[in-house]
Design an enzyme around this catalytic site. Structure first.
Site, PDB file in Angstrom:
ATOM      1  N   ALA A   1      28.291  40.530  46.461  1.00 49.22           N
ATOM      2  CA  ALA A   1      27.946  40.292  47.797  1.00 49.22           C
ATOM      3  C   ALA A   1      28.616  38.807  48.525  1.00 49.22           C
ATOM      4  CB  ALA A   1      26.095  40.117  48.087  1.00 49.22           C
TER       5      ALA A   1
ATOM      6  N   GLY B   1      27.532  42.650  43.313  1.00 50.30           N
ATOM      7  CA  GLY B   1      27.487  44.019  44.130  1.00 50.30           C
ATOM      8  C   GLY B   1      29.115  44.678  43.621  1.00 50.30           C
TER       9      GLY B   1
ATOM     10  N   GLU C   1      28.072  47.111  40.941  1.00 51.69           N
ATOM     11  CA  GLU C   1      27.344  48.130  41.790  1.00 51.69           C
ATOM     12  C   GLU C   1      28.324  49.051  42.282  1.00 51.69           C
ATOM     13  OE1 GLU C   1      24.768  45.121  43.707  1.00 51.69           O
ATOM     14  OE2 GLU C   1      23.041  46.147  42.673  1.00 51.69           O
TER      15      GLU C   1
ATOM     16  N   GLU D   1      23.318  37.701  39.756  1.00 50.35           N
ATOM     17  CA  GLU D   1      22.378  37.192  40.784  1.00 50.35           C
ATOM     18  C   GLU D   1      21.444  36.365  40.586  1.00 50.35           C
ATOM     19  OE1 GLU D   1      23.866  40.276  40.444  1.00 50.35           O
ATOM     20  OE2 GLU D   1      24.137  41.178  42.341  1.00 50.35           O
TER      21      GLU D   1
HETATM   22  N1  COA Z   1      30.951  35.712  47.847  1.00 46.68           N
HETATM   23  C1  COA Z   1      31.703  34.614  48.788  1.00 46.68           C
HETATM   24  N2  COA Z   1      32.778  34.110  48.429  1.00 46.68           N
HETATM   25  C2  COA Z   1      32.975  34.075  47.185  1.00 46.68           C
HETATM   26  C3  COA Z   1      32.090  34.860  46.010  1.00 46.68           C
HETATM   27  C4  COA Z   1      31.228  35.510  46.808  1.00 46.68           C
HETATM   28  N3  COA Z   1      30.438  36.405  45.981  1.00 46.68           N
HETATM   29  N4  COA Z   1      32.521  34.442  45.031  1.00 46.68           N
HETATM   30  C5  COA Z   1      33.520  33.639  44.862  1.00 46.68           C
HETATM   31  N5  COA Z   1      33.854  33.387  46.193  1.00 46.68           N
HETATM   32  C6  COA Z   1      34.905  32.654  46.726  1.00 46.68           C
HETATM   33  C7  COA Z   1      34.384  30.960  46.398  1.00 46.68           C
HETATM   34  O1  COA Z   1      33.338  30.579  47.182  1.00 46.68           O
HETATM   35  C8  COA Z   1      35.577  30.198  46.209  1.00 46.68           C
HETATM   36  O2  COA Z   1      36.110  29.901  47.435  1.00 46.68           O
HETATM   37  P1  COA Z   1      36.651  28.484  48.122  1.00 46.68           P
HETATM   38  O3  COA Z   1      38.191  28.598  47.499  1.00 46.68           O
HETATM   39  O4  COA Z   1      36.711  28.621  49.496  1.00 46.68           O
HETATM   40  O5  COA Z   1      35.817  27.583  47.384  1.00 46.68           O
HETATM   41  C9  COA Z   1      36.863  31.574  46.158  1.00 46.68           C
HETATM   42  O6  COA Z   1      36.100  32.580  46.257  1.00 46.68           O
HETATM   43  C10 COA Z   1      37.171  31.293  44.416  1.00 46.68           C
HETATM   44  O7  COA Z   1      36.073  31.128  43.669  1.00 46.68           O
HETATM   45  P2  COA Z   1      35.857  30.004  42.665  1.00 46.68           P
HETATM   46  O8  COA Z   1      34.420  30.128  42.099  1.00 46.68           O
HETATM   47  O9  COA Z   1      36.460  28.811  42.801  1.00 46.68           O
HETATM   48  O10 COA Z   1      36.631  30.917  41.503  1.00 46.68           O
HETATM   49  P3  COA Z   1      36.379  30.598  39.851  1.00 46.68           P
HETATM   50  O11 COA Z   1      37.366  31.471  39.176  1.00 46.68           O
HETATM   51  O12 COA Z   1      35.852  29.225  39.289  1.00 46.68           O
HETATM   52  O13 COA Z   1      35.068  31.731  39.535  1.00 46.68           O
HETATM   53  C11 COA Z   1      33.533  33.709  40.046  1.00 46.68           C
HETATM   54  C12 COA Z   1      35.041  32.986  39.769  1.00 46.68           C
HETATM   55  C13 COA Z   1      33.657  35.087  40.345  1.00 46.68           C
HETATM   56  C14 COA Z   1      33.050  33.524  38.552  1.00 46.68           C
HETATM   57  C15 COA Z   1      32.642  32.818  40.834  1.00 46.68           C
HETATM   58  O14 COA Z   1      33.385  32.481  42.032  1.00 46.68           O
HETATM   59  C16 COA Z   1      31.437  33.125  41.057  1.00 46.68           C
HETATM   60  O15 COA Z   1      30.563  33.039  40.321  1.00 46.68           O
HETATM   61  N6  COA Z   1      31.169  33.921  42.229  1.00 46.68           N
HETATM   62  C17 COA Z   1      29.823  34.578  42.759  1.00 46.68           C
HETATM   63  C18 COA Z   1      29.417  35.846  41.812  1.00 46.68           C
HETATM   64  C19 COA Z   1      28.236  36.321  42.187  1.00 46.68           C
HETATM   65  O16 COA Z   1      27.323  35.571  41.965  1.00 46.68           O
HETATM   66  N7  COA Z   1      28.276  37.429  42.897  1.00 46.68           N
HETATM   67  C20 COA Z   1      26.751  38.085  43.202  1.00 46.68           C
HETATM   68  C21 COA Z   1      26.620  37.622  44.699  1.00 46.68           C
HETATM   69  S1  COA Z   1      24.926  38.228  45.056  1.00 46.68           S
END
Ligand code: COA
Length: 254
Positions: free
Chosen positions: A65, A109, A112, A132
């Site tokens: 999400a 998501g 999912e 999450e």
């Molecule tokens: N929604 C919105 N933006 C997201 C995102 C999400 N679910 N996941 C990553 N992004 C964005 C980050 O905010 C970042 O943006 P920025 O460059 O403007 O700061 C960009 O994508 C890159 O992410 P980043 O966290 O810097 O990369 P990373 O390689 O260090 O980590 C992940 C990658 C996927 C492990 C990490 O981004 C993460 O944990 N994301 C959330 C996943 C999550 O919780 N999903 C369920 C949501 S309910």
């Protein structure tokens, strides 16, 4: 062709959809959600198309999400969740078969969306997780569907720890059908899609709807209805703020 942030290509009887909002790691942003909706409307109405392959551009399949789009008001949370839910369950809700070619991280998501598809093939670089809990939330769809695929215990472990699993572990758990080197992912997915596309459509459609008939929907409504409550908690605000500020959250259990 492109529908918002979803690329749409036709290869014979197969549609290839590529999530392409790489600055958000293909999270289910408004552009991806709208793109998925329109792309699958096209799939359903195009009689040439029998099978869809869905994948992600860049290093992730889908990061879940769109955390930047969260709305914490009860009505806003409900509307947001419904919209996201429509997107991530789309593989299950279209009549024609969908294969997820999981190229990288499939989180929240994103996992999912992959499990709403009929078949999953993973690159060896893929990882699957439901993080999450790190935001104070739960994966409303996976909490039901994931346990139907990999069992209750592993589902609880994944939901409660938020830790992702490797493609190899996903294979052992039956979450994916195959793991292949990343450069072979699309070839494998297209070969499988091509095999299905040679078969008669009416039998293909019945295979999907008949297998899906027992999977139910009520439990999902229950899981989804509980989400706005979580959205209203202090811990979710802290989890989301911490994510956006790139720091560890400090939860207070309220
Ligand atoms: N929604 C919105 N933006 C997201 C995102 C999400 N679910 N996941 C990553 N992004 C964005 C980050 O905010 C970042 O943006 P920025 O460059 O403007 O700061 C960009 O994508 C890159 O992410 P980043 O966290 O810097 O990369 P990373 O390689 O260090 O980590 C992940 C990658 C996927 C492990 C990490 O981004 C993460 O944990 N994301 C959330 C996943 C999550 O919780 N999903 C369920 C949501 S309910």
């Amino acid at each position: 062709m492109k529908f918002d942030d979803v690329l749409y290509e036709k290869d014979g009887r197969v549609a290839v959809l590529t999530l392409d909002d790489q600055k958000k790691l293909n999270a289910l942003s408004p552009g991806i959600r709208q793109g998925l909706k329109e792309a699958f409307e096209e799939v359903e109405k195009d009689d040439d198309i029998k099978v869809t392959v869905i994948t992600g551009a860049g290093r992730t399949f889908c990061a879940g999400a769109d955390i930047t789009g969260f709305d914490f008001s009860p009505a806003g949370a409900k509307a947001f969740l419904n919209d996201v839910f429509q997107a991530l369950t789309i593989g299950e809700n279209v009549s024609k078969p969908v294969i997820a070619a999981v190229n990288g991280l499939a989180l929240g998501g994103g996992l999912e969306l992959a499990i709403s598809c009929d078949i999953r093939i993973a690159s060896e670089k893929a990882k699957f997780g439901v993080p999450e809990i790190n935001l104070g939330l739960l994966p409303g769809f996976a909490i039901v569907r994931l346990q139907q695929i990999i069992g209750m215990s592993k589902t609880k472990e994944m939901c409660m720890t938020g830790e992702p699993i490797s493609a190899e572990e996903a294979l052992r758990l039956n979450l994916v059908s195959k793991v292949v080197p990343s450069e072979k992912l699309m070839d494998e997915a297209m070969t499988m899609a091509g095999k299905i596309a040679e078969k008669p459509l009416l039998a293909i459609l019945l295979a999907k709807s008949a297998v899906n008939r027992h999977i139910g929907g009520e439990e999902i409504t229950y899981a989804l209805d509980s989400m706005p409550f979580l959205f209203g908690t202090e811990d979710v605000r802290e989890g989301v703020t911490a994510f956006l500020e790139k720091r560890k959250p400090v939860f207070k259990d309220r």
